[in-house]
Structures are given as structure tokens and as C-alpha cells.
Design an enzyme around this catalytic site. Structure first.
Site, PDB file in Angstrom:
ATOM      1  N   GLU A 105       2.352   2.559   2.231  1.00 48.86           N
ATOM      2  CA  GLU A 105       1.367   1.857   3.049  1.00 48.86           C
ATOM      3  C   GLU A 105       0.141   1.439   2.240  1.00 48.86           C
ATOM      4  OE1 GLU A 105      -0.018   4.113   6.401  1.00 48.86           O
ATOM      5  OE2 GLU A 105      -1.373   2.523   7.080  1.00 48.86           O
ATOM      6  N   GLU A 116      -2.239  -2.660  12.892  1.00 44.75           N
ATOM      7  CA  GLU A 116      -1.027  -1.952  12.436  1.00 44.75           C
ATOM      8  C   GLU A 116       0.084  -2.985  12.281  1.00 44.75           C
ATOM      9  OE1 GLU A 116      -0.651   1.142  11.536  1.00 44.75           O
ATOM     10  OE2 GLU A 116      -2.108   2.400  12.606  1.00 44.75           O
TER      11      GLU A 116
END
Ligand SMILES: [Zn+2]
Length: 230
Positions: free
Chosen positions: A25, A144
Site C-alpha cells: 500500500e 480508499e
């Protein structure tokens, strides 16, 4: 006066964030954030973008918010990738937000970014008590971008062209949120079309003799002539 935007690539350093399908990430969100800064500053007038981190370093959540507060930012956008087996895109604002500027700005960004995720689920515009949106003084949103542990989502995030598309949409959404104007494009070099000129024909004659007579007449008056046989 320039608008100030702080873009926050989540995680970093010892905190890789979510990891799956060969992706981390922290790396993906750093790329998206850097591209978004570049798209904003190169494409729009009157905007200065600061990143909370531009390298692979660890920052506490409170440090990120403090950074944005110290910069007196007009908008704070935190970039993340989801995990947990779902799919699609969602955005967050702080729990107590009920309409107003923050909601308008979040919607502008959410809608633009969602355009890139064609074929993915829009999981919605959500509220949550997240530190970075709670502790920032200005309108703040956390995005997100898909799920790193879902293959379809991860495959999309593996393409650099897709990360650029996400960043470009994020920049467009931020520009809409802040009412930024696009930079005027540098003037194009003139094309052949612009250089066209106009011809004046003064007569069409059945005999060459008459044509030459007419040409001589014009030449006497100072015009350049030529005869074309058709
Ligand atoms: Zn995250």
C-alpha cells in the site's frame, strides 16, 4: 492568493500498510500522490501542493495532521488502498460532517476518481472517526482506492498508467473542489492552414491572345500576373 493542498500518502517506512498480490500500500499511494501533485501544479493556476511525505518514511497520523495545519491548507486528501476482501472505491470524511464545504469537496473528488474505476463498485461516501480527518483543521477526506487483497483490484493497481489516471482524476476533483482554473495552454505553432492566402482571378479567355492582353493591362497597373491554362 494560491490555494494550498496537502496530499497525504498513507503509511510509509516501517509501516507498509496493506500488502498482498505482490503490492505494498505505501508504495502505490506514494505514486498516486506524487502524480496528483504534478497534475495539479502543472495543469492548474494558483495552487501549491505539499506532500506529507515524498519518500518511504514513517510518519505518525498526528504528524500528518499537524503538517497540514501548519501549512494552513485549504484541503487535505489522504490516499490509501483498502484491504479485507472487498472490492471497489470509497471515501471518508469525519463523523460529524453533515453537508457543507467538506461534503461538497469530498463529493467533487469522489465523483471524479470513481470515473476511473469503471467496472468496480462504488462503495459510497462514508463517515468515520479517522485521525487524519479528525485532527485536520481544514476540509479533509480519506480515499480508499480498491482492495489490495482482491485480485481484480490488485491487477488494476499494478498498472502505472492506471495509477496516473487515478491521480489525474484526483487532481481534477481537487481543482473542482477549490474552483481552480486550468492553465492556459501554450499557443500552438501556426499550421499550414493558417498560412493560406487568397488568389484573385480577373478573367477567363477563350484565346491566349486576349488573356495576354488582359495580363499586360494589369501589369501596367502594377499587378503581378500569370496565365494558367485549364
Ligand atoms: Zn491505509
Amino acid at each position: 492568493m494560491s490555494k494550498i493542498v496537502v496530499i497525504d500518502p498513507g503509511h510509509g517506512g516501517k509501516d507498509p500498510g496493506a500488502c498482498a498480490n505482490g503490492l505494498k500500500e505505501k508504495d502505490i499511494v506514494l505514486k498516486i500522490s506524487k502524480y496528483a501533485k504534478s497534475y495539479l501544479e502543472n495543469g492548474y493556476e494558483g495552487v501549491k501542493v505539499y506532500l506529507t511525505r515524498s519518500t518511504d518514511v514513517f510518519l505518525e497520523l498526528s504528524e500528518r495532521a499537524k503538517f497540514a495545519n501548519a501549512k494552513k491548507a485549504n484541503l487535505f486528501v489522504s490516499n490509501h488502498i483498502n484491504a479485507g476482501g472487498g472490492t471497489g472505491f470509497e471515501s471518508y470524511v469525519y463523523t460529524t460532517i453533515n453537508g457543507g464545504t467538506t461534503e461538497k469537496m469530498r463529493s467533487a473528488i469522489h465523483n471524479e476518481v470513481m470515473n476511473v474505476f469503471e467496472g468496480f463498485r462504488d462503495r459510497g461516501k462514508k463517515k468515520e472517526n479517522l485521525a487524519v480527518v479528525r485532527e485536520t483543521d481544514m476540509p479533509a477526506t480519506l480515499l480508499e482506492h480498491l482492495f489490495i487483497d482482491t485480485k481484480k483490484d490488485a491487477d488494476f493497481l499494478k498498472s502505472d498508467a492506471n495509477l496516473k489516471a487515478i491521480a489525474k482524476a484526483e487532481a481534477k476533483g481537487i481543482a473542482k473542489a477549490l474552483g481552480l482554473k486550468t492553465k492556459s495552454k501554450p499557443s500552438k505553432p501556426s499550421t499550414d492552414k493558417d498560412k493560406s492566402f487568397y488568389k484573385v482571378q480577373t478573367g477567363a479567355f477563350a484565346s491566349k491572345e486576349n488573356a495576354e492582353k488582359s495580363a499586360k493591362e494589369l501589369e501596367r497597373k502594377g499587378y503581378k500576373t500569370y496565365i494558367v491554362k485549364e
